[in-house]
Write an enzyme that holds these catalytic residues in place. Structure first.
Site, short mmCIF file in Angstrom:
data_model
loop_
_atom_site.label_atom_id
_atom_site.label_comp_id
_atom_site.label_asym_id
_atom_site.label_seq_id
_atom_site.Cartn_x
_atom_site.Cartn_y
_atom_site.Cartn_z
N ARG A 37 72.81 65.06 85.75
CA ARG A 37 74.26 63.57 85.91
C ARG A 37 75.52 64.48 85.85
O ARG A 37 75.98 63.98 86.43
CB ARG A 37 74.64 63.42 84.23
CG ARG A 37 72.77 62.40 83.83
CD ARG A 37 72.86 61.73 83.00
NE ARG A 37 71.88 61.01 82.36
CZ ARG A 37 71.78 60.55 81.20
NH1 ARG A 37 71.77 60.83 80.27
NH2 ARG A 37 71.00 59.24 81.43
N LYS A 197 55.23 52.86 76.38
CA LYS A 197 55.25 51.86 76.11
C LYS A 197 55.27 50.74 77.24
O LYS A 197 56.53 49.97 77.51
CB LYS A 197 55.58 51.29 74.38
CG LYS A 197 55.96 52.30 73.71
CD LYS A 197 56.66 53.05 72.62
CE LYS A 197 56.81 51.76 71.72
NZ LYS A 197 57.97 52.29 70.50
N GLY A 348 64.52 58.44 82.61
CA GLY A 348 65.07 59.67 81.93
C GLY A 348 63.90 60.22 82.41
O GLY A 348 63.94 61.18 82.89
N GLY A 371 68.24 53.05 80.65
CA GLY A 371 68.30 51.58 79.59
C GLY A 371 68.73 50.60 80.15
O GLY A 371 68.39 49.96 80.63
#
Ligand code: ADP
Ligand code: MG
Length: 395
Positions: A37, A197, A348, A371
């Site tokens: 980053r 998930k 990520g 996100g």
């Protein structure tokens, strides 16, 4: 007539620019681990610095509760200076009289880094006083932290509401690449989803399914889809409370665009040294845990990817952290190497997987915003972007 004011439209020489970057990197023992980053945000810092601005950089790091020393930004300052080849003056506060004085004393072309924005409790509450304090430091605000654009915090939205604000080049690149997938992707367009998930990704599945030609699903989430289709999944990751919604998606008018793995790599326990075994999807043993897609499925996914003009991939195909269960992720990643189409990888862990395989340069766009990227693809409005829009066209 853009949606945002950009750095091409402003003269920053001699101005004080507050730059919100996303330098939320792993830090251990006072050292930055993976600096992806910082590398991604560095060109924006360097561009402002070279243009003669006083550059005041800010970022959050982790989720501090009480100004923990290990969440100070000193290691970030050190790495930023090292990579940039310029001095970075680190301040020990986010706002306040000392910060104001230090910023006022900075020379044109100097880079100053504020303390972790989340050391201020007002940051996550978008406290007006903190936002005012930050805005008062600068002539111009630049939001480059795409990964924080989905949060209405003081250092993202609050500042942008109070001082002239531009979209940073990294944020613009993210919005353009992800926006292209949503609005006008080249076809055939394949989406490859995996990760842990299905509940994290159902919004993205719903949003993208009508826009894609094919959606390939692996990772832990494929077991909830396989179960919804009536397969026995043994002890694999299964979100039973999602079965209803998953079934709705599978039986929708676009449901047959979803392809699930034909074969899987299973083991008898969730451990790095468990013995891997390949089974067809209709023969997952009761005691088995699915930890990767099988070789036949991986080869098929790779062939589909090779034949598409656009590919978006989020979520590893298996527990890629363990060598024994990395093959599916590796095969899919290798299909992107030399791919002539428009290829985007986000998330990520997906980015980490590409880096681990040395393939991070293989794609058209590597998204740093986990996100935020998913929310944008879900078609949600990101508060940080909305706050910037008022300054479009030179306002
Ligand atoms: P991203 O960060 O790229 O969005 P996620 O956070 O959704 O991806 O998922 C990444 C995690 O999913 C990894 O830690 C990986 O080990 C895990 N995972 C992948 N496949 C499985 C599986 N079959 N069972 C359990 N976990 C899995
Ligand atoms: Mg993740």
């Amino acid at each position: 007539m853009g949606r945002f004011l950009t750095l091409d439209e402003v003269d920053v020489a001699g101005k004080t620019v507050l730059l919100r970057s996303d330098f939320n990197v792993p830090v251990a023992d006072g050292l930055v681990g993976d600096d992806f980053r910082i590398q991604a945000g560095l060109p924006t810092v360097a561009r402002l610095q070279e243009a003669g601005a006083r550059v005041v950089v800010c970022s959050h790091l982790g989720r501090p509760k009480d100004r923990e020393p290990e969440l100070r930004l000193d290691p970030v300052a050190a790495r930023l200076g090292e990579l940039g080849g310029f001095p970075v003056r680190k301040l020990d506060a986010v706002v306040g009289p000392e910060v104001t004085a230090s910023v006022a004393a900075a020379r044109a072309g100097e880079v100053v880094l504020l303390e972790n924005t989340r050391f201020e409790p007002g940051e996550t509450e978008n406290d007006p006083e903190l936002a005012r304090g930050l805005a008062d430091l600068a002539d111009l605000f630049v939001l480059d932290a795409f990964g924080s654009a989905h949060r209405a915090h003081a250092s993202t939205v609050g500042v942008a509401e109070r001082v002239r604000s531009a979209a940073g080049p990294l944020l613009l690149a993210e919005v353009e690449a992800l926006g292209r997938l949503l609005v006008n992707p080249p076809h055939p367009f394949a989406v490859v989803l995996g990760g842990a998930k299905v509940s994290d990704k159902l919004g993205v599945i719903r949003s993208l399914l009508p826009r894609v030609d094919i959606m390939l699903v692996g990772g832990g989430m494929c077991f909830t889809l396989l179960a919804a289709e009536g397969y026995e999944v043994g002890k694999s990751l299964l979100e039973e409370d999602m079965l209803g919604e998953v079934n709705e998606v599978l039986t929708s008018q676009w449901g047959d665009r979803i392809e699930l793995p034909d074969d899987l790599v299973v083991a008898d326990r969730f451990a790095s040294d468990a013995e891997p075994r390949v089974v067809p999807r209709n023969a997952i043993p009761d005691e088995a845990i699915g930890l990767d897609i099988g070789p036949k499925s991986a080869a098929h996914f790779a062939a589909v990817i090779a034949g598409c003009a656009a590919v978006f991939w989020n979520g590893p195909m298996g527990v890629f952290e363990w060598e024994q269960f990395r093959s599916g992720t590796r095969t899919v990643a290798q299909a992107l190497e030399g791919h002539p189409g428009f290829t985007v990888v986000g998330g990520g862990d997906s980015v980490a997987a590409l880096q681990m395989l040395g393939l991070e340069r293989a794609v058209s766009h590597l998204s740093t915003g986990g996100g935020a990227g998913l929310e944008l693809l879900e078609g949600k409005e990101l508060p940080g972007l909305v706050a910037l829009e008022r300054w479009a066209d030179g306002a």
